[in-house]
Write a protein that holds these residues in place. Structure first.
Motif, PDB file in Angstrom:
ATOM      1  N   ASP A  73      23.910 -27.655 -26.527  1.00 40.97           N
ATOM      2  CA  ASP A  73      23.722 -26.899 -27.612  1.00 40.97           C
ATOM      3  C   ASP A  73      24.498 -27.578 -28.913  1.00 40.97           C
ATOM      4  O   ASP A  73      25.045 -28.492 -28.877  1.00 40.97           O
ATOM      5  CB  ASP A  73      24.226 -25.508 -27.809  1.00 40.97           C
ATOM      6  CG  ASP A  73      25.709 -25.404 -27.489  1.00 40.97           C
ATOM      7  OD1 ASP A  73      26.371 -25.967 -28.153  1.00 40.97           O
ATOM      8  OD2 ASP A  73      26.152 -24.650 -26.621  1.00 40.97           O
ATOM      9  N   GLN A  74      24.124 -27.084 -30.313  1.00 42.50           N
ATOM     10  CA  GLN A  74      24.342 -28.071 -31.398  1.00 42.50           C
ATOM     11  C   GLN A  74      25.815 -27.931 -31.461  1.00 42.50           C
ATOM     12  O   GLN A  74      26.514 -28.466 -32.401  1.00 42.50           O
ATOM     13  CB  GLN A  74      23.987 -27.389 -32.447  1.00 42.50           C
ATOM     14  CG  GLN A  74      24.123 -25.809 -32.902  1.00 42.50           C
ATOM     15  CD  GLN A  74      23.409 -25.078 -34.005  1.00 42.50           C
ATOM     16  OE1 GLN A  74      22.682 -25.805 -34.619  1.00 42.50           O
ATOM     17  NE2 GLN A  74      23.781 -23.981 -34.323  1.00 42.50           N
ATOM     18  N   ASN A  75      26.742 -27.068 -30.789  1.00 45.87           N
ATOM     19  CA  ASN A  75      27.939 -26.993 -30.941  1.00 45.87           C
ATOM     20  C   ASN A  75      28.657 -28.004 -29.906  1.00 45.87           C
ATOM     21  O   ASN A  75      29.983 -28.162 -29.961  1.00 45.87           O
ATOM     22  CB  ASN A  75      28.752 -25.657 -30.883  1.00 45.87           C
ATOM     23  CG  ASN A  75      28.211 -24.613 -31.898  1.00 45.87           C
ATOM     24  OD1 ASN A  75      28.115 -25.100 -33.076  1.00 45.87           O
ATOM     25  ND2 ASN A  75      27.846 -23.502 -31.584  1.00 45.87           N
ATOM     26  N   ASP A  76      28.000 -28.702 -29.165  1.00 46.98           N
ATOM     27  CA  ASP A  76      28.721 -29.512 -28.036  1.00 46.98           C
ATOM     28  C   ASP A  76      29.108 -31.021 -28.761  1.00 46.98           C
ATOM     29  O   ASP A  76      28.557 -31.276 -29.814  1.00 46.98           O
ATOM     30  CB  ASP A  76      27.706 -29.970 -26.979  1.00 46.98           C
ATOM     31  CG  ASP A  76      27.642 -29.060 -25.962  1.00 46.98           C
ATOM     32  OD1 ASP A  76      28.690 -28.224 -25.632  1.00 46.98           O
ATOM     33  OD2 ASP A  76      26.408 -28.736 -25.255  1.00 46.98           O
ATOM     34  N   ALA A  77      30.301 -31.448 -28.270  1.00 43.95           N
ATOM     35  CA  ALA A  77      30.820 -32.599 -29.131  1.00 43.95           C
ATOM     36  C   ALA A  77      29.645 -33.764 -28.581  1.00 43.95           C
ATOM     37  O   ALA A  77      29.059 -33.899 -27.832  1.00 43.95           O
ATOM     38  CB  ALA A  77      32.111 -32.791 -28.408  1.00 43.95           C
ATOM     39  N   VAL A  78      29.819 -34.698 -29.616  1.00 40.11           N
ATOM     40  CA  VAL A  78      29.012 -35.921 -29.384  1.00 40.11           C
ATOM     41  C   VAL A  78      29.254 -36.676 -28.192  1.00 40.11           C
ATOM     42  O   VAL A  78      27.978 -36.953 -27.670  1.00 40.11           O
ATOM     43  CB  VAL A  78      29.584 -37.148 -30.592  1.00 40.11           C
ATOM     44  CG1 VAL A  78      28.968 -38.402 -30.435  1.00 40.11           C
ATOM     45  CG2 VAL A  78      29.186 -36.457 -32.095  1.00 40.11           C
ATOM     46  N   VAL A  79      30.145 -36.834 -27.363  1.00 35.46           N
ATOM     47  CA  VAL A  79      30.339 -37.452 -26.251  1.00 35.46           C
ATOM     48  C   VAL A  79      29.521 -36.756 -25.222  1.00 35.46           C
ATOM     49  O   VAL A  79      28.741 -37.351 -24.338  1.00 35.46           O
ATOM     50  CB  VAL A  79      31.715 -37.757 -25.860  1.00 35.46           C
ATOM     51  CG1 VAL A  79      32.004 -38.333 -24.550  1.00 35.46           C
ATOM     52  CG2 VAL A  79      32.463 -38.788 -26.887  1.00 35.46           C
ATOM     53  N   THR A  80      29.952 -35.597 -25.128  1.00 38.66           N
ATOM     54  CA  THR A  80      28.852 -34.678 -24.170  1.00 38.66           C
ATOM     55  C   THR A  80      27.508 -34.931 -24.631  1.00 38.66           C
ATOM     56  O   THR A  80      26.819 -35.127 -23.534  1.00 38.66           O
ATOM     57  CB  THR A  80      29.218 -33.104 -24.494  1.00 38.66           C
ATOM     58  OG1 THR A  80      30.489 -32.880 -24.160  1.00 38.66           O
ATOM     59  CG2 THR A  80      28.400 -32.223 -23.595  1.00 38.66           C
TER      60      THR A  80
ATOM     61  N   VAL B 241      44.825 -40.708 -29.891  1.00 43.44           N
ATOM     62  CA  VAL B 241      43.860 -40.703 -28.924  1.00 43.44           C
ATOM     63  C   VAL B 241      42.631 -40.395 -29.312  1.00 43.44           C
ATOM     64  O   VAL B 241      42.290 -39.786 -30.469  1.00 43.44           O
ATOM     65  CB  VAL B 241      44.116 -39.726 -27.953  1.00 43.44           C
ATOM     66  CG1 VAL B 241      45.549 -39.841 -26.969  1.00 43.44           C
ATOM     67  CG2 VAL B 241      44.229 -38.108 -28.285  1.00 43.44           C
ATOM     68  N   CYS B 242      41.689 -40.808 -28.577  1.00 44.97           N
ATOM     69  CA  CYS B 242      40.249 -40.788 -29.097  1.00 44.97           C
ATOM     70  C   CYS B 242      39.790 -39.473 -28.642  1.00 44.97           C
ATOM     71  O   CYS B 242      40.238 -38.748 -28.181  1.00 44.97           O
ATOM     72  CB  CYS B 242      39.428 -41.638 -28.268  1.00 44.97           C
ATOM     73  SG  CYS B 242      39.551 -41.675 -26.541  1.00 44.97           S
ATOM     74  N   ASP B 243      38.424 -38.797 -29.431  1.00 49.75           N
ATOM     75  CA  ASP B 243      38.028 -37.617 -29.486  1.00 49.75           C
ATOM     76  C   ASP B 243      37.944 -36.796 -28.166  1.00 49.75           C
ATOM     77  O   ASP B 243      38.699 -35.628 -28.016  1.00 49.75           O
ATOM     78  CB  ASP B 243      36.783 -37.642 -30.467  1.00 49.75           C
ATOM     79  CG  ASP B 243      36.916 -37.615 -31.698  1.00 49.75           C
ATOM     80  OD1 ASP B 243      38.151 -37.655 -32.300  1.00 49.75           O
ATOM     81  OD2 ASP B 243      36.014 -37.294 -32.512  1.00 49.75           O
ATOM     82  N   PRO B 244      37.609 -37.518 -27.181  1.00 49.78           N
ATOM     83  CA  PRO B 244      37.395 -36.690 -26.002  1.00 49.78           C
ATOM     84  C   PRO B 244      38.838 -36.001 -25.379  1.00 49.78           C
ATOM     85  O   PRO B 244      39.066 -35.397 -24.590  1.00 49.78           O
ATOM     86  CB  PRO B 244      36.629 -37.427 -25.093  1.00 49.78           C
ATOM     87  CG  PRO B 244      35.837 -38.323 -25.981  1.00 49.78           C
ATOM     88  CD  PRO B 244      36.786 -38.623 -27.220  1.00 49.78           C
ATOM     89  N   MET B 245      39.938 -36.661 -25.847  1.00 51.99           N
ATOM     90  CA  MET B 245      41.242 -36.442 -25.289  1.00 51.99           C
ATOM     91  C   MET B 245      41.827 -35.370 -26.052  1.00 51.99           C
ATOM     92  O   MET B 245      43.066 -35.011 -25.670  1.00 51.99           O
ATOM     93  CB  MET B 245      41.937 -37.648 -25.260  1.00 51.99           C
ATOM     94  CG  MET B 245      41.433 -38.876 -23.884  1.00 51.99           C
ATOM     95  SD  MET B 245      42.283 -40.383 -24.068  1.00 51.99           S
ATOM     96  CE  MET B 245      43.822 -39.924 -23.180  1.00 51.99           C
TER      97      MET B 245
END
Length: 488
Positions: free
Chosen positions: A79-86, A181-185
């Protein structure tokens, strides 16, 4: 080397200009230097006007064959709220069938498949075809080291990384501060964190890794990643790592009224007197921060070219999938700037809506500094043109980039607070601009940053030139691909 059939390579790029542009440049190197045939499979987001424009207009058809793979149906998956990496990982997973279908029809059969880090699941396709597979990392070696070591950190560290009191140690490499740390972390409970850990495992299934850096810039980290290095031993990693960068765009060939007006304006300015301000294809900022930036530029007393985008409250990467679609007129953005800003600065400043031909601007003699989000592509464009930076990290691995640039390499200055955490005040912005852009002959730090940048620029040019470290590394990859293909 005479061949009876061309060596064919397929390169898979995920959505986003930061992924597509270096992939295009890598493809060009294989074509120009090694006479390969390269097909680029560009999975697009279908939401970025600039992404489509780049594919259709900037690519040279005679160099690379580009196949545009529209973003697959994501209904019910994100959905639109999911993060970019996802969203990137799910997009590439769903595109795998289309990628396999296209590759199976390419003749002659590809000799190698090169995928970016979000497309590692396509390695299985190459295994079925019994061809070599390489992973292309559009970022740098320090980011790669953190990515590869993250599964180990996952088991070693309890709680959120950002709450740790000590830096995260990576064997043989510089430690990473928790706030860098990078965003996913940033949030281990977010879906993108699990996707991120999967990327690390996928990379090690390949036959080698190509990194968009060069030996002289990151020798220590590259040594740690290679066989016998401390990180390689910790990972039990057997695959080779090749530094093949910097892979950067040449100045855009197409002309436009906007580009012509920017160049004409720059032609009228003194050498190294202008600060260029741009936050990349996906970066956004709040209304309050946009106002402080405007005031800071005005208080600095320096000339500026500012690529302006309407402010967005919330995620710093909110424009990642929509660049080029909004506010294509300055008048649409002026309402977000301080009252009277445009009229007061009409002689010293130029506003460009949404997008600018960045390499053309950075190459211009009048540009003396770059306020940048520190995306690795923009960073390399600044380094290869010798333009000192003001590091303004927003998302992805940009905090790592800013730390490396300012604290390790001495190529940038940076605000005392992270722009994603607090508003950078106008006085500090003005100070940083004056520190980087010429105008104060007594400022020794300005001279050091500028001189250091010129040294790195020379190093980058040498690495990419015939006989340079990156040229030799890519030649080795090319010979390996040809050798694995067998007699023609």
């Amino acid at each position: 080397m005479e061949q009876h059939k061309p060596t064919q390579v397929v390169l898979v790029s995920s959505p986003g200009l930061g992924h597509l542009i270096p992939a295009i440049e890598l493809a060009k190197r294989f074509v120009v230097h090694h006479n390969f045939k390269v097909t680029i499979l560009a999975v697009t987001s279908q939401t970025s006007g600039r992404e489509t424009h780049l594919i259709n207009s900037i690519l040279t058809p005679s160099l690379c064959h580009v196949i545009n793979i529209p973003s697959p149906d994501m209904t019910g998956l994100v959905d639109q709220n999911d993060a970019v990496v996802t969203r990137l990982c799910v997009t590439m997973r769903q595109a795998k069938h289309a990628i396999k279908s296209i590759i199976s029809k390419i003749t002659p059969r590809p000799s190698a498949l090169i995928v970016d880090i979000f497309a590692t699941e396509a390695i299985a396709i190459a295994r079925e075809l019994n061809v070599l597979t390489y992973v292309f990392v559009a970022s740098h070696a320090w980011f790669l080291s953190l990515l590869l070591y993250s599964p180990f950190l996952h088991h070693k560290i309890q709680g959120q990384y950002v709450d740790q009191k000590e830096a995260l140690k990576i064997p043989g490499c510089s430690p990473v501060r928790p706030e860098d740390v990078c965003d996913p972390m940033l949030d281990r409970s977010d879906t993108q964190y699990a996707e991120y850990l999967g990327l690390s495992n996928g990379i090690q299934q390949s036959d080698g890794v190509l990194v968009n850096t060069w030996e002289e810039l990151q020798f220590k980290t590259l040594e740690a990643l290679r066989e016998g290095g401390l990180l390689s031993q910790a990972l039990n990693m057997k695959i080779p790592v090749y530094a093949v960068g910097p892979l950067v765009r040449e100045p855009e060939l197409e002309t436009s009224s906007v580009t012509d007006s920017v160049v004409c304006w720059l032609d009228e300015q003194p050498t190294e007197s202008v600060v260029y301000v741009s936050f990349g294809s996906g970066g956004t900022m709040s209304y309050e921060q946009m106002n402080e930036l405007a005031w800071g530029l005005e208080l600095s007393g320096r000339r500026f070219v500012w690529v302006v985008r309407a402010p967005i409250e919330g995620a710093a990467d909110a424009a990642f999938f929509t660049t080029g679609n909004k506010c294509n007129q300055v008048d649409e953005v002026v309402k977000y700037l301080p009252e009277g800003f445009v009229s007061r600065n009409k002689k010293v400043g130029l506003l460009v809506p949404e997008w600018a031909q960045q390499v053309t601007i950075l190459k211009h003699r009048s540009v003396g500094g770059f306020v940048s989000h520190c995306g690795w592509g923009s960073t390399l464009e600044s380094l290869t043109n010798g333009v000192p930076m003001i590091a303004w990290p927003l998302y992805a691995e940009q905090r790592m980039n800013a730390t490396m640039l300012a604290e390790e390499l001495g190529l940038a200055v940076r605000p005392k607070v992270l722009p994603t955490k607090k508003v950078v005040q106008r006085e500090e912005i003005a100070r940083m601009v004056r520190e980087v852009v010429q105008g104060d002959d007594e400022n020794a730090k300005t001279n050091r940053v500028r001189e250091r940048m010129k040294e790195v620029q020379r190093s980058a040019i040498k690495a990419s030139s015939e006989g340079g470290s990156s040229y030799v590394a890519l030649s080795h990859v090319a010979k390996t691909i040809v050798g694995a293909d067998g007699p023609n």
